[in-house]
Design an enzyme around this catalytic site. Structure first.
Site, PDB file in Angstrom:
ATOM      1  N   TYR A   1     -72.497  29.068 -18.499  1.00  0.00           N
ATOM      2  CA  TYR A   1     -73.730  29.739 -18.953  1.00  0.00           C
ATOM      3  C   TYR A   1     -73.759  31.201 -18.499  1.00  0.00           C
ATOM      4  O   TYR A   1     -74.060  32.103 -19.288  1.00  0.00           O
ATOM      5  CB  TYR A   1     -74.921  28.967 -18.402  1.00  0.00           C
TER       6      TYR A   1
ATOM      7  N   LYS B   1     -73.765  34.582 -20.806  1.00  0.00           N
ATOM      8  CA  LYS B   1     -74.864  35.553 -20.772  1.00  0.00           C
ATOM      9  C   LYS B   1     -74.384  36.933 -20.309  1.00  0.00           C
ATOM     10  O   LYS B   1     -74.900  37.956 -20.764  1.00  0.00           O
ATOM     11  CB  LYS B   1     -76.007  35.038 -19.888  1.00  0.00           C
TER      12      LYS B   1
HETATM   13  P1  NAI Z   1     -85.107  25.698 -25.390  1.00  0.00           P
HETATM   14  O1  NAI Z   1     -84.030  24.705 -25.179  1.00  0.00           O
HETATM   15  O2  NAI Z   1     -86.522  25.315 -25.171  1.00  0.00           O
HETATM   16  O3  NAI Z   1     -84.999  26.302 -26.889  1.00  0.00           O
HETATM   17  C1  NAI Z   1     -83.769  26.698 -27.431  1.00  0.00           C
HETATM   18  C2  NAI Z   1     -83.830  26.479 -28.942  1.00  0.00           C
HETATM   19  O4  NAI Z   1     -82.550  26.852 -29.481  1.00  0.00           O
HETATM   20  C3  NAI Z   1     -84.061  25.004 -29.311  1.00  0.00           C
HETATM   21  O5  NAI Z   1     -85.089  24.899 -30.285  1.00  0.00           O
HETATM   22  C4  NAI Z   1     -82.721  24.564 -29.859  1.00  0.00           C
HETATM   23  O6  NAI Z   1     -82.811  23.561 -30.864  1.00  0.00           O
HETATM   24  C5  NAI Z   1     -82.159  25.872 -30.412  1.00  0.00           C
HETATM   25  N1  NAI Z   1     -80.723  25.825 -30.566  1.00  0.00           N
HETATM   26  C6  NAI Z   1     -79.815  25.346 -29.660  1.00  0.00           C
HETATM   27  N2  NAI Z   1     -78.576  25.406 -30.173  1.00  0.00           N
HETATM   28  C7  NAI Z   1     -78.685  25.941 -31.411  1.00  0.00           C
HETATM   29  C8  NAI Z   1     -77.744  26.239 -32.438  1.00  0.00           C
HETATM   30  N3  NAI Z   1     -76.437  25.989 -32.279  1.00  0.00           N
HETATM   31  N4  NAI Z   1     -78.194  26.778 -33.584  1.00  0.00           N
HETATM   32  C9  NAI Z   1     -79.520  27.012 -33.766  1.00  0.00           C
HETATM   33  N5  NAI Z   1     -80.462  26.750 -32.835  1.00  0.00           N
HETATM   34  C10 NAI Z   1     -80.052  26.206 -31.667  1.00  0.00           C
HETATM   35  O7  NAI Z   1     -84.706  26.938 -24.505  1.00  0.00           O
HETATM   36  P2  NAI Z   1     -85.560  28.212 -24.009  1.00  0.00           P
HETATM   37  O8  NAI Z   1     -85.847  28.020 -22.583  1.00  0.00           O
HETATM   38  O9  NAI Z   1     -86.644  28.515 -24.943  1.00  0.00           O
HETATM   39  O10 NAI Z   1     -84.422  29.337 -24.108  1.00  0.00           O
HETATM   40  C11 NAI Z   1     -84.355  30.309 -25.135  1.00  0.00           C
HETATM   41  C12 NAI Z   1     -83.328  31.367 -24.758  1.00  0.00           C
HETATM   42  O11 NAI Z   1     -83.707  31.960 -23.516  1.00  0.00           O
HETATM   43  C13 NAI Z   1     -81.919  30.796 -24.537  1.00  0.00           C
HETATM   44  O12 NAI Z   1     -80.962  31.724 -25.005  1.00  0.00           O
HETATM   45  C14 NAI Z   1     -81.844  30.684 -23.038  1.00  0.00           C
HETATM   46  O13 NAI Z   1     -80.511  30.725 -22.579  1.00  0.00           O
HETATM   47  C15 NAI Z   1     -82.628  31.891 -22.599  1.00  0.00           C
HETATM   48  N6  NAI Z   1     -83.126  31.818 -21.241  1.00  0.00           N
HETATM   49  C16 NAI Z   1     -84.030  30.858 -20.861  1.00  0.00           C
HETATM   50  C17 NAI Z   1     -84.483  30.821 -19.549  1.00  0.00           C
HETATM   51  C18 NAI Z   1     -85.476  29.808 -19.070  1.00  0.00           C
HETATM   52  O14 NAI Z   1     -85.767  29.817 -17.885  1.00  0.00           O
HETATM   53  N7  NAI Z   1     -86.036  28.953 -19.917  1.00  0.00           N
HETATM   54  C19 NAI Z   1     -84.010  31.793 -18.558  1.00  0.00           C
HETATM   55  C20 NAI Z   1     -83.077  32.752 -19.068  1.00  0.00           C
HETATM   56  C21 NAI Z   1     -82.660  32.746 -20.361  1.00  0.00           C
END
Ligand code: NAI
Length: 251
Positions: free
Chosen positions: A160, A164
């Site tokens: 990861y 990133k």
């Molecule tokens: P989440 O898991 O709640 O949402 C991610 C969304 O991306 C989901 O709806 C999922 O179905 C979709 N997704 C996954 N693989 C996919 C693909 N191959 N094609 C299309 N859609 C896909 O995650 P969250 O927490 O909302 O994270 C969003 C972004 O923020 C991610 O890039 C994550 O790495 C980043 N992030 C999140 C943090 C956190 O603390 N929640 C911290 C730092 C970064």
């Protein structure tokens, strides 16, 4: 010219990947609340439909496309559908991301490949497709969602954090390539944000995290959406290639 930016998004066309839930959904709703036309793509069909309805309720036009950001055909179909419907793309937020955590010595090759594919290759494919449209328009804003662990590293997240860190380096390079075409490319690196991704952490881990966050709270999806609004607005017209950390002062 004043400092007002809330009208910047009226009628603008926005694409948010992974917009079905979590941070992506919040970003989509934020742009919609300022009158943007928002397309969301995701793998999660049910949540996608619900979020698209919520975008319409908040006053914006919406479009949802079931698409895997790792599949170039899906990616192209997202861009084609958006351009067919609305004629242009003003803002792309590359938000889709996954984790498959494990210590290096236990990390499976398939978990390395899956995380690098969604988090890094997905951003490459989406950005390449959208850039063709934005170059013709001679305008556009691209925002990539990275993570603080791409800056500082984190035990159990070799895949990861590498993905990133790659997003941050990709952002710098593409910003340089596209600047002369009127396209700004920036990243937002969230710290620990309350979503389903972090829900799985134990109370003990959450407490330990909190001790390292000077602002003494986990972030909300809205904190990340606010940074995206800023970077996509005219207030950030002279900013490109940067990464804004939204982490409560952690790094
Ligand atoms: P989440 O898991 O709640 O949402 C991610 C969304 O991306 C989901 O709806 C999922 O179905 C979709 N997704 C996954 N693989 C996919 C693909 N191959 N094609 C299309 N859609 C896909 O995650 P969250 O927490 O909302 O994270 C969003 C972004 O923020 C991610 O890039 C994550 O790495 C980043 N992030 C999140 C943090 C956190 O603390 N929640 C911290 C730092 C970064």
């Amino acid at each position: 010219m004043g400092y007002e930016f809330s009208d910047d998004f009226r009628g603008k066309v926005v694409i948010v990947t992974g917009g079905a839930r979590g941070i992506g959904r919040e970003i989509a709703l934020a742009f919609a609340s300022y009158g943007a036309k928002v397309a969301i793509c995701d793998l999660n069909e049910e949540a996608l439909k619900e979020s698209a309805q919520d975008i319409e309720k908040s006053g914006g036009e919406s479009l949802f496309v079931i698409a895997n950001v790792v599949d170039d055909k899906d990616v192209q179909s997202v861009i084609d559908k958006v351009v067919d419907k609305w004629g242009r793309v003003d803002i792309l937020v590359n938000n889709a991301g996954i984790t498959r955590d494990n210590l290096l010595l236990r990390m499976k090759e398939e978990d390395w490949d899956a995380v690098l594919a969604v988090n890094l290759k997905g951003i490459f494919l989406m950005t390449r497709s959208v850039a063709k449209v934005m170059v013709k328009q001679r305008s556009g804003k691209i925002i990539n969602i990275a993570s603080v662990v791409g800056v500082m590293g984190n035990v159990g997240q070799a895949n990861y954090s590498a993905s990133k860190g790659g997003v941050i380096a990709f952002t710098k390079t593409v910003a340089k390539e596209l600047a002369s075409r009127g396209i700004n490319v920036n990243a937002v690196a969230p710290g620990f944000i309350k979503t389903k991704m972090t829900e799985v952490l134990s109370e003990e881990v959450k407490k330990r995290l909190m001790d390292n966050i000077p602002l003494r709270r986990l972030g909300e999806p809205r904190d990340v959406a606010n940074a995206c609004l800023f970077l996509a607005s005219s207030l950030a017209d002279y900013i490109t290639g940067q990464t804004i950390l939204v982490d409560g002062g952690m790094v």
